[in-house]
Design a protein around this motif. Sequence first.
Motif, PDB file in Angstrom:
ATOM      1  N   TRP A   4      -0.268  11.737   3.636  1.00 10.51           N
ATOM      2  CA  TRP A   4      -1.713  11.740   3.354  1.00 10.51           C
ATOM      3  C   TRP A   4      -2.471  11.088   4.499  1.00 10.51           C
ATOM      4  O   TRP A   4      -3.519  11.574   4.940  1.00 10.51           O
ATOM      5  CB  TRP A   4      -1.975  11.001   2.044  1.00 10.51           C
ATOM      6  CG  TRP A   4      -3.404  11.014   1.595  1.00 10.51           C
ATOM      7  CD1 TRP A   4      -3.996  11.895   0.738  1.00 10.51           C
ATOM      8  CD2 TRP A   4      -4.439  10.088   1.984  1.00 10.51           C
ATOM      9  NE1 TRP A   4      -5.328  11.592   0.572  1.00 10.51           N
ATOM     10  CE2 TRP A   4      -5.624  10.486   1.330  1.00 10.51           C
ATOM     11  CE3 TRP A   4      -4.479   8.975   2.820  1.00 10.51           C
ATOM     12  CZ2 TRP A   4      -6.830   9.802   1.480  1.00 10.51           C
ATOM     13  CZ3 TRP A   4      -5.678   8.301   2.984  1.00 10.51           C
ATOM     14  CH2 TRP A   4      -6.841   8.707   2.314  1.00 10.51           C
ATOM     15  N   GLU A   5      -1.930   9.989   5.010  1.00 14.23           N
ATOM     16  CA  GLU A   5      -2.574   9.268   6.100  1.00 14.23           C
ATOM     17  C   GLU A   5      -2.531  10.063   7.403  1.00 14.23           C
ATOM     18  O   GLU A   5      -3.479  10.041   8.195  1.00 14.23           O
ATOM     19  CB  GLU A   5      -1.891   7.912   6.284  1.00 14.23           C
ATOM     20  CG  GLU A   5      -2.659   6.924   7.110  1.00 14.23           C
ATOM     21  CD  GLU A   5      -2.063   5.527   7.046  1.00 14.23           C
ATOM     22  OE1 GLU A   5      -2.593   4.649   7.737  1.00 14.23           O
ATOM     23  OE2 GLU A   5      -1.079   5.330   6.321  1.00 14.23           O
ATOM     24  N   TRP A  57       4.493  11.868  -4.756  1.00 11.61           N
ATOM     25  CA  TRP A  57       4.063  10.562  -5.274  1.00 11.61           C
ATOM     26  C   TRP A  57       3.965  10.540  -6.801  1.00 11.61           C
ATOM     27  O   TRP A  57       3.300   9.689  -7.387  1.00 11.61           O
ATOM     28  CB  TRP A  57       2.778  10.092  -4.623  1.00 11.61           C
ATOM     29  CG  TRP A  57       1.502  10.857  -4.888  1.00 11.61           C
ATOM     30  CD1 TRP A  57       1.119  11.514  -6.018  1.00 11.61           C
ATOM     31  CD2 TRP A  57       0.385  10.954  -3.980  1.00 11.61           C
ATOM     32  NE1 TRP A  57      -0.134  12.037  -5.889  1.00 11.61           N
ATOM     33  CE2 TRP A  57      -0.617  11.700  -4.645  1.00 11.61           C
ATOM     34  CE3 TRP A  57       0.133  10.481  -2.692  1.00 11.61           C
ATOM     35  CZ2 TRP A  57      -1.846  12.002  -4.047  1.00 11.61           C
ATOM     36  CZ3 TRP A  57      -1.088  10.777  -2.110  1.00 11.61           C
ATOM     37  CH2 TRP A  57      -2.059  11.528  -2.776  1.00 11.61           C
ATOM     38  N   ARG A  72       0.818  -1.213   0.000  1.00  7.28           N
ATOM     39  CA  ARG A  72       0.000   0.000   0.000  1.00  7.28           C
ATOM     40  C   ARG A  72       0.856   1.269   0.000  1.00  7.28           C
ATOM     41  O   ARG A  72       0.407   2.322  -0.441  1.00  7.28           O
ATOM     42  CB  ARG A  72      -0.925  -0.033   1.222  1.00  7.28           C
ATOM     43  CG  ARG A  72      -2.188   0.766   1.104  1.00  7.28           C
ATOM     44  CD  ARG A  72      -3.111   0.467   2.270  1.00  7.28           C
ATOM     45  NE  ARG A  72      -3.667  -0.867   2.200  1.00  7.28           N
ATOM     46  CZ  ARG A  72      -4.828  -1.171   1.608  1.00  7.28           C
ATOM     47  NH1 ARG A  72      -5.542  -0.206   1.048  1.00  7.28           N
ATOM     48  NH2 ARG A  72      -5.265  -2.407   1.594  1.00  7.28           N
ATOM     49  N   TRP A  73       2.064   1.178   0.523  1.00 16.63           N
ATOM     50  CA  TRP A  73       2.958   2.340   0.609  1.00 16.63           C
ATOM     51  C   TRP A  73       4.136   2.226  -0.375  1.00 16.63           C
ATOM     52  O   TRP A  73       5.012   3.059  -0.365  1.00 16.63           O
ATOM     53  CB  TRP A  73       3.501   2.469   2.034  1.00 16.63           C
ATOM     54  CG  TRP A  73       2.432   2.796   3.036  1.00 16.63           C
ATOM     55  CD1 TRP A  73       2.054   4.037   3.470  1.00 16.63           C
ATOM     56  CD2 TRP A  73       1.572   1.873   3.709  1.00 16.63           C
ATOM     57  NE1 TRP A  73       1.026   3.933   4.375  1.00 16.63           N
ATOM     58  CE2 TRP A  73       0.699   2.618   4.538  1.00 16.63           C
ATOM     59  CE3 TRP A  73       1.450   0.477   3.703  1.00 16.63           C
ATOM     60  CZ2 TRP A  73      -0.269   2.022   5.341  1.00 16.63           C
ATOM     61  CZ3 TRP A  73       0.476  -0.122   4.497  1.00 16.63           C
ATOM     62  CH2 TRP A  73      -0.360   0.651   5.301  1.00 16.63           C
ATOM     63  N   LYS A 117      -7.040   8.003   7.522  1.00 22.30           N
ATOM     64  CA  LYS A 117      -7.756   6.947   6.807  1.00 22.30           C
ATOM     65  C   LYS A 117      -6.721   6.044   6.153  1.00 22.30           C
ATOM     66  O   LYS A 117      -5.602   6.468   5.856  1.00 22.30           O
ATOM     67  CB  LYS A 117      -8.668   7.537   5.724  1.00 22.30           C
ATOM     68  CG  LYS A 117      -9.816   8.368   6.247  1.00 22.30           C
ATOM     69  CD  LYS A 117     -10.638   8.908   5.084  1.00 22.30           C
ATOM     70  CE  LYS A 117     -11.801   9.772   5.571  1.00 22.30           C
ATOM     71  NZ  LYS A 117     -12.595  10.331   4.442  1.00 22.30           N
ATOM     72  N   GLU A 157      -8.418   3.083   0.364  1.00 21.94           N
ATOM     73  CA  GLU A 157      -9.457   2.392   1.128  1.00 21.94           C
ATOM     74  C   GLU A 157     -10.406   1.672   0.179  1.00 21.94           C
ATOM     75  O   GLU A 157     -10.752   2.177  -0.889  1.00 21.94           O
ATOM     76  CB  GLU A 157     -10.233   3.401   1.982  1.00 21.94           C
ATOM     77  CG  GLU A 157     -10.940   2.779   3.159  1.00 21.94           C
ATOM     78  CD  GLU A 157     -11.361   3.818   4.191  1.00 21.94           C
ATOM     79  OE1 GLU A 157     -11.560   3.440   5.354  1.00 21.94           O
ATOM     80  OE2 GLU A 157     -11.490   5.001   3.825  1.00 21.94           O
ATOM     81  N   HIS A 196      -5.393  12.684   6.971  1.00 21.51           N
ATOM     82  CA  HIS A 196      -6.766  12.190   6.856  1.00 21.51           C
ATOM     83  C   HIS A 196      -7.135  11.142   7.915  1.00 21.51           C
ATOM     84  O   HIS A 196      -8.311  10.925   8.161  1.00 21.51           O
ATOM     85  CB  HIS A 196      -6.985  11.572   5.467  1.00 21.51           C
ATOM     86  CG  HIS A 196      -6.972  12.552   4.346  1.00 21.51           C
ATOM     87  ND1 HIS A 196      -5.805  12.950   3.718  1.00 21.51           N
ATOM     88  CD2 HIS A 196      -7.980  13.237   3.744  1.00 21.51           C
ATOM     89  CE1 HIS A 196      -6.101  13.821   2.768  1.00 21.51           C
ATOM     90  NE2 HIS A 196      -7.405  14.015   2.761  1.00 21.51           N
ATOM     91  N   ILE A 203       2.439   8.935   0.882  1.00 21.34           N
ATOM     92  CA  ILE A 203       1.301   8.149   1.340  1.00 21.34           C
ATOM     93  C   ILE A 203       1.150   8.270   2.856  1.00 21.34           C
ATOM     94  O   ILE A 203       0.036   8.401   3.382  1.00 21.34           O
ATOM     95  CB  ILE A 203       1.460   6.673   0.928  1.00 21.34           C
ATOM     96  CG1 ILE A 203       1.663   6.545  -0.590  1.00 21.34           C
ATOM     97  CG2 ILE A 203       0.247   5.864   1.379  1.00 21.34           C
ATOM     98  CD1 ILE A 203       0.502   7.038  -1.415  1.00 21.34           C
ATOM     99  N   ARG A 222      -3.860   7.263  -7.231  1.00 26.43           N
ATOM    100  CA  ARG A 222      -3.369   7.779  -5.959  1.00 26.43           C
ATOM    101  C   ARG A 222      -4.557   8.135  -5.068  1.00 26.43           C
ATOM    102  O   ARG A 222      -5.665   8.354  -5.563  1.00 26.43           O
ATOM    103  CB  ARG A 222      -2.514   9.053  -6.167  1.00 26.43           C
ATOM    104  CG  ARG A 222      -1.317   8.896  -7.079  1.00 26.43           C
ATOM    105  CD  ARG A 222      -0.222   8.046  -6.456  1.00 26.43           C
ATOM    106  NE  ARG A 222       0.982   8.047  -7.279  1.00 26.43           N
ATOM    107  CZ  ARG A 222       1.246   7.155  -8.233  1.00 26.43           C
ATOM    108  NH1 ARG A 222       0.383   6.180  -8.486  1.00 26.43           N
ATOM    109  NH2 ARG A 222       2.358   7.238  -8.940  1.00 26.43           N
ATOM    110  N   PRO A 223      -4.371   8.210  -3.757  1.00 23.90           N
ATOM    111  CA  PRO A 223      -5.448   8.724  -2.896  1.00 23.90           C
ATOM    112  C   PRO A 223      -5.832  10.143  -3.321  1.00 23.90           C
ATOM    113  O   PRO A 223      -5.005  10.878  -3.878  1.00 23.90           O
ATOM    114  CB  PRO A 223      -4.815   8.707  -1.500  1.00 23.90           C
ATOM    115  CG  PRO A 223      -3.706   7.700  -1.582  1.00 23.90           C
ATOM    116  CD  PRO A 223      -3.177   7.806  -2.980  1.00 23.90           C
ATOM    117  N   PRO A 262      -4.936   4.543   3.242  1.00 27.20           N
ATOM    118  CA  PRO A 262      -4.821   4.924   1.830  1.00 27.20           C
ATOM    119  C   PRO A 262      -5.342   3.814   0.919  1.00 27.20           C
ATOM    120  O   PRO A 262      -5.227   2.638   1.242  1.00 27.20           O
ATOM    121  CB  PRO A 262      -3.312   5.151   1.650  1.00 27.20           C
ATOM    122  CG  PRO A 262      -2.660   4.433   2.779  1.00 27.20           C
ATOM    123  CD  PRO A 262      -3.627   4.464   3.909  1.00 27.20           C
TER     124      PRO A 262
END
Length: 352
Positions: A224-225, A269, A190-191, A230, A234, A228, A221, A251-252, A232
């Motif tokens: 961003w997390e 990213w 995920r990252w 959340k 999701e 948010h 990433i 991307r998110p 990434p």
Amino acid sequence: MGSVNEFYSVEEFNLECKWLIDPKHLFVGPKIGEGAHAKVYEGKYKNQNVAIKILHKGETQEEIAKREANFSREVAMLSRVQHKNLVKFIGACKEPIMVIVTELLLGGTLRKYLLKMRPRCFDMHVAIGYALDIARGMEFLHSHGIIHRDLKPENLLLTADHKTIKLADFGLAREESLTEMMTAETGTYRWMAPELYSTVTLRQGEKKHYNHKVDSYSFAIVLWELIHNKLPFEGMSNLQAAYAAAFKNTRPSADDLPQDMALIVTSCWKEDPNARPNFTQIIQLLQHYLSTILPTKPVLSLRIFTSDTAVLPPESPGTRALMAKCDDSTETPTTPLENTPSGIFFCFNRCY
């Protein structure tokens, strides 16, 4: 076929005296983490609270050679990088078994802290403060020619007061996780930078053809997390997220971020690694952004939340990210440290 040594370039293990741990002064307490190749325990070394990583030697000659080589590289790297945003290396020994000792951080992982906070989010000042901690640690690693390759919330540890983040597992061979029914590789997808997950690259045998900019992507990433709170990508599995990032340039969403912050995240990213900023540039961008929002909050408020709820208390002692995330299943407790017999490596026969 070449010999084991030809494959893994095993070098004689030479450790400077100042980093050599005397097992007689090590006392092992409760297990706090476990991976396929090692276990991590809370412990004491000369009355100092520490995290003790005990590595399995392996069964076959090939496994033993590979793990000894990884151990030697890990110790060599840890002994030459000391920074306030990196987990502090205390020492190591190879006999009677391979052991690495680091400082014990009581704040737990960033991953667990974020999970406890949900659905609340960090105040932007807090998120940027943490991001600067990570970026400074990464800048230092890169200045020493070390690529992290596995930057994610599980590998970011907090001090007991939750005011500082330190990087763990930097520059090390990945350990397979025994928790959450997934391997460490799956857990990192995920990252993972797109260039690290490419069937074309793997087919051509060029999987090592990447540079330090893979860490810039992972940092984006994580940032961003942080903002948010959340997960990434999701709704996607780890493999789906990696595939979408690598082959669909997914991307998110950064649509709801302030313009300047969105620029920082999206630049980190980018698909082209050469277009991503390095960590010196990232630090400058974050500091500039922080200066634009500081008038609304005093500098000393860097660790408050948007919620009226008070700051969460520190987690139970542990350094879960020094290996894999700690399994929350019930463990048979080991003897308390204060009751540990003096002058021995306690509980090796029972827990190793």
